[in-house]
Design an enzyme around this catalytic site. Sequence first.
Site, PDB file in Angstrom:
ATOM      1  N   GLY A 209       0.815  -1.205   0.000  1.00  0.00           N
ATOM      2  CA  GLY A 209       0.000   0.000   0.000  1.00  0.00           C
ATOM      3  C   GLY A 209       0.847   1.253   0.000  1.00  0.00           C
ATOM      4  CB  SER A 210      -0.087   4.726   0.738  1.00  0.00           C
ATOM      5  OG  SER A 210      -0.554   4.692   2.081  1.00  0.00           O
ATOM      6  N   GLY A 214       2.116   2.402   5.406  1.00  0.00           N
ATOM      7  CA  GLY A 214       3.249   1.616   5.865  1.00  0.00           C
ATOM      8  C   GLY A 214       3.816   2.147   7.163  1.00  0.00           C
ATOM      9  CD  GLU A 231       4.744  -4.094  -3.887  1.00  0.00           C
ATOM     10  OE1 GLU A 231       4.343  -3.335  -4.799  1.00  0.00           O
ATOM     11  OE2 GLU A 231       4.423  -5.284  -3.800  1.00  0.00           O
ATOM     12  CB  CYS A 265       3.464  -1.041  -6.763  1.00  0.00           C
ATOM     13  SG  CYS A 265       2.123  -1.187  -5.568  1.00  0.00           S
TER      14      CYS A 265
END
Length: 463
Positions: A209-210, A214, A231, A265
């Site tokens: 995610g963002s 994170g 990630e 991503c």
Amino acid sequence: MTATIQLISPVDGRVYAERPYTTPAQIEQALQAAASAQAQWQRRPLSERAAFCNAVVDAMLGMKDQIVPELAWQMGRPVRFGAGELRGFEERARHMIAIAAQALAVVEPSPVAGFRRFIKRDPLGTVLVVAPWNYPYLTAVNSIIPALMAGNSVILKHASQTLLVGERFAEAMHRAHLPEGLFHNLLLSHTDTGAMIASGRVQQVNFTGSVDAGKAMESAATGRFLGLGLELGGKDPAYVRADANLEHAVENLVDGSFFNSGQSCCAVERIYVDEKIYPAFVEGFAALTRQYVLGNPLDEATTLGPMVTPGAAMFVRGQIAEALAQGARALIDPQAFAADVPGGAYLAPQVLVDVSHQMSVMRDESFGPVVGIMPVKGDDQAIALMNDSEFGLSASIWTRDLDAAERLGEQVDTGTLFMNRCDYLDPALAWTGVKNSGRGVTLSSLGYEHLTRAKSFHLRHEI
């Protein structure tokens, strides 16, 4: 009244699905059941785990006809591409199952007389997988299948935008007759997710995610000494050298920039082209981009669906407008795409030139169908610009010179370096990032190291 999650479809803005959040009592029950089931699961031979996991994959593939249109309704990907995610799902899952025996094998150092010494890979316990909406099957399977193969139990918290994907995983586990309690699909709020991490009752968290999310994961995990795989996205660059196969580079970089409406991503978000071929590259790139068909993702003719929300599209529109105000030039006329309505989720692809690193569109993650292209004088300038980013997930070099690609690739700050391809995960290679793209590894044999702990045996048998 029980709080619910509403899944708003980007196709038409209506509620496509609505489900109640998992209650505190259900969360507690799932945590207890996962711990109990895992204690039994880790004792099963690896061959039995593999049989169950292969059955899960078979069951998921058996739901393809329902899954493909569901994906279009949930996150906007055209149905003509929906089956591709399931092919990738199978490729990754089967590979991780196939390599498990070798990756989890006992490690035996050089013999020492009178001693038996070896290292085992023990499962961690319960793995919490927090999955995103943009590739909802691919990102989740990266962790779920290897976690089970390694002897762990799994709790899946899927994105609210793709909550039906979590239900498909649960159904596949049920059809495969996975032991009760070993897998749980929970609809968790951000607060409940943080509380589960902070509880110390999960031993590994794999999140995609963002960057901000994170950081929230790291904060929740503080002091718990659990594993945390993150990630967190990217601003992935491509460098097209003067010796590149121009037609190949154009075709693949257009796809790498705009597939899934750029919502990947590892989508290509900035391109640097040797000035000798820059005009020809830009001309070909823009011409191919104009061939996209923006429209309803349930229509087989559509090659570019809506972005996931009108807000996401508005962010990208803002980046484009800011770049144009700072001197960038747009090569694509949005009015040529009838579905592109200001304020809506349907957004035409855009190619920007005369851009610089002072512009947000070349610095900040766009996660949408826009790419900036800059000319460079050669390798040194290209590498400097590629590394001028807070992200480092993947990068690509387009050249006919294998030695040059490897030499230059060693200088690029990235988790994966591609030559003459992009926007792809090879399950035999480690998927990882540097800088704000995260930490940890999924896929490959190295992915198993993050789902197990080493346990050493030092046995003296001659006294």
